[in-house]
Design a protein around this motif. Structure first.
Motif, mmCIF file in Angstrom:
data_model
loop_
_atom_site.group_PDB
_atom_site.id
_atom_site.type_symbol
_atom_site.label_atom_id
_atom_site.label_comp_id
_atom_site.label_asym_id
_atom_site.label_seq_id
_atom_site.Cartn_x
_atom_site.Cartn_y
_atom_site.Cartn_z
ATOM 1 N N HIS A 54 39.667 36.017 46.762
ATOM 2 C CA HIS A 54 38.491 36.285 45.941
ATOM 3 C C HIS A 54 38.861 36.402 44.466
ATOM 4 O O HIS A 54 39.923 36.904 44.116
ATOM 5 C CB HIS A 54 37.816 37.581 46.400
ATOM 6 N N LEU A 55 37.965 35.943 43.649
ATOM 7 C CA LEU A 55 38.101 36.084 42.202
ATOM 8 C C LEU A 55 37.866 37.545 41.855
ATOM 9 O O LEU A 55 36.906 38.163 42.326
ATOM 10 C CB LEU A 55 37.061 35.194 41.523
ATOM 11 N N ASP A 56 38.766 38.128 41.090
ATOM 12 C CA ASP A 56 38.642 39.531 40.695
ATOM 13 C C ASP A 56 37.864 39.660 39.392
ATOM 14 O O ASP A 56 37.864 38.736 38.563
ATOM 15 C CB ASP A 56 40.024 40.161 40.504
ATOM 16 N N PRO A 57 37.220 40.809 39.176
ATOM 17 C CA PRO A 57 36.531 41.028 37.901
ATOM 18 C C PRO A 57 37.519 40.931 36.741
ATOM 19 O O PRO A 57 38.680 41.344 36.855
ATOM 20 C CB PRO A 57 35.999 42.460 38.022
ATOM 21 N N GLY A 58 37.068 40.350 35.641
ATOM 22 C CA GLY A 58 37.889 40.285 34.435
ATOM 23 C C GLY A 58 38.917 39.182 34.413
ATOM 24 O O GLY A 58 39.822 39.199 33.573
ATOM 25 N N GLU A 59 38.837 38.220 35.326
ATOM 26 C CA GLU A 59 39.793 37.109 35.295
ATOM 27 C C GLU A 59 39.060 35.778 35.426
ATOM 28 O O GLU A 59 38.000 35.692 36.045
ATOM 29 C CB GLU A 59 40.871 37.253 36.372
ATOM 30 N N SER A 60 39.660 34.756 34.849
ATOM 31 C CA SER A 60 39.142 33.401 34.976
ATOM 32 C C SER A 60 39.572 32.842 36.334
ATOM 33 O O SER A 60 40.515 33.357 36.946
ATOM 34 C CB SER A 60 39.693 32.523 33.856
ATOM 35 N N PRO A 61 38.926 31.785 36.810
ATOM 36 C CA PRO A 61 39.393 31.158 38.045
ATOM 37 C C PRO A 61 40.865 30.708 37.962
ATOM 38 O O PRO A 61 41.605 30.845 38.934
ATOM 39 C CB PRO A 61 38.448 29.973 38.229
ATOM 40 N N GLU A 62 41.289 30.222 36.802
ATOM 41 C CA GLU A 62 42.696 29.814 36.644
ATOM 42 C C GLU A 62 43.640 31.001 36.791
ATOM 43 O O GLU A 62 44.691 30.901 37.432
ATOM 44 C CB GLU A 62 42.912 29.159 35.279
ATOM 45 N N GLN A 63 43.276 32.131 36.205
ATOM 46 C CA GLN A 63 44.097 33.334 36.344
ATOM 47 C C GLN A 63 44.088 33.818 37.795
ATOM 48 O O GLN A 63 45.118 34.234 38.329
ATOM 49 C CB GLN A 63 43.586 34.445 35.418
ATOM 50 N N GLY A 64 42.933 33.753 38.420
ATOM 51 C CA GLY A 64 42.804 34.204 39.801
ATOM 52 C C GLY A 64 43.645 33.395 40.767
ATOM 53 O O GLY A 64 44.299 33.947 41.652
ATOM 54 N N VAL A 65 43.659 32.075 40.601
ATOM 55 C CA VAL A 65 44.432 31.246 41.527
ATOM 56 C C VAL A 65 45.932 31.458 41.327
ATOM 57 O O VAL A 65 46.702 31.456 42.285
ATOM 58 C CB VAL A 65 44.022 29.757 41.453
ATOM 59 N N ALA A 66 46.355 31.693 40.095
ATOM 60 C CA ALA A 66 47.774 31.988 39.846
ATOM 61 C C ALA A 66 48.149 33.325 40.478
ATOM 62 O O ALA A 66 49.199 33.452 41.131
ATOM 63 C CB ALA A 66 48.059 31.993 38.348
ATOM 64 N N ARG A 67 47.288 34.325 40.329
ATOM 65 C CA ARG A 67 47.549 35.651 40.908
ATOM 66 C C ARG A 67 47.588 35.590 42.430
ATOM 67 O O ARG A 67 48.519 36.079 43.061
ATOM 68 C CB ARG A 67 46.470 36.646 40.456
ATOM 69 N N GLU A 68 46.578 34.969 43.022
ATOM 70 C CA GLU A 68 46.517 34.887 44.487
ATOM 71 C C GLU A 68 47.729 34.146 45.054
ATOM 72 O O GLU A 68 48.282 34.545 46.077
ATOM 73 C CB GLU A 68 45.227 34.201 44.944
ATOM 74 N N THR A 69 48.138 33.071 44.399
ATOM 75 C CA THR A 69 49.296 32.317 44.885
ATOM 76 C C THR A 69 50.546 33.175 44.858
ATOM 77 O O THR A 69 51.308 33.205 45.826
ATOM 78 C CB THR A 69 49.487 31.032 44.058
ATOM 79 N N LEU A 70 50.752 33.897 43.770
ATOM 80 C CA LEU A 70 51.924 34.771 43.684
ATOM 81 C C LEU A 70 51.857 35.867 44.751
ATOM 82 O O LEU A 70 52.850 36.139 45.435
ATOM 83 C CB LEU A 70 52.027 35.381 42.288
ATOM 84 N N GLU A 71 50.699 36.476 44.932
ATOM 85 C CA GLU A 71 50.560 37.562 45.909
ATOM 86 C C GLU A 71 50.768 37.080 47.348
ATOM 87 O O GLU A 71 51.344 37.791 48.172
ATOM 88 C CB GLU A 71 49.171 38.201 45.800
ATOM 89 N N GLU A 72 50.301 35.882 47.652
ATOM 90 C CA GLU A 72 50.336 35.414 49.035
ATOM 91 C C GLU A 72 51.568 34.597 49.392
ATOM 92 O O GLU A 72 51.883 34.457 50.576
ATOM 93 C CB GLU A 72 49.072 34.603 49.348
ATOM 94 N N THR A 73 52.254 34.035 48.382
ATOM 95 C CA THR A 73 53.390 33.159 48.683
ATOM 96 C C THR A 73 54.687 33.574 48.002
ATOM 97 O O THR A 73 55.745 33.054 48.342
ATOM 98 C CB THR A 73 53.107 31.703 48.257
#
Length: 158
Positions: free
Chosen positions: A40-59
């Protein structure tokens, strides 16, 4: 009373390296499933920031999006709980970066897998969503849109 329909905004990474795609295996109420690094996209972040964060957290891999593969709308109904959710997914491709092997993966993530396109296709019954395969096929077909096609207004950050 009419409630306003609100799809859940999500982001997903379509990561290819040397002919293989990076997927995660995760626990779900339906059992172990395969998915793109996504969330999920978090408040205060762009989709680009969100996908970078999620990738780091999950992989535990750094990820820099370079293009939008597509925007997808899908509905998911979970029979066990009656949950019915519509997802609006922004899928990005890009460059995989540094791996942080000592970083723990998000809760529920069992492991990461690098699969060939044929292996991804053969595992479709284990996919968390039909969008896993659709995003890979769109990537293989060369679908790429400039990052600027999704604009994040400055008000998101304030």
């Amino acid at each position: 009373m009419n409630e306003r329909w609100k799809p859940s905004a999500t982001v997903a990474a379509v990561i290819e390296h040397k002919g293989r795609y990076l997927l995660i295996e995760e626990h779900t109420p339906e059992g172990l499933r395969l998915n793109n690094p996504a969330g999920h996209l978090d408040p205060g972040e762009s989709p680009e920031q969100g996908v970078a964060r999620e990738t780091l957290e999950e992989t535990a891999y750094e990820f820099k999006p370079t293009a939008l593969v597509g925007i997808y709308l899908s509905r998911f109904h979970r029979p066990a709980t009656g949950e019915d959710v519509t997802y609006l997914r922004f899928a990005y491709c890009g460059m995989v970066g540094k791996h942080h092997p000592d970083q723990p993966l998000d809760k529920g993530i069992v492991r990461t897998l690098w699969l060939t396109p044929d292996e991804v296709r053969a595992s479709a019954k284990r996919h968390r969503s039909p969008l896993v395969l659709r995003c890979m096929e769109d990537h293989l077909a060369g679908k790429r849109y400039p990052l600027g096609v999704v604009h994040t207004d400055g008000s998101i950050y304030g």
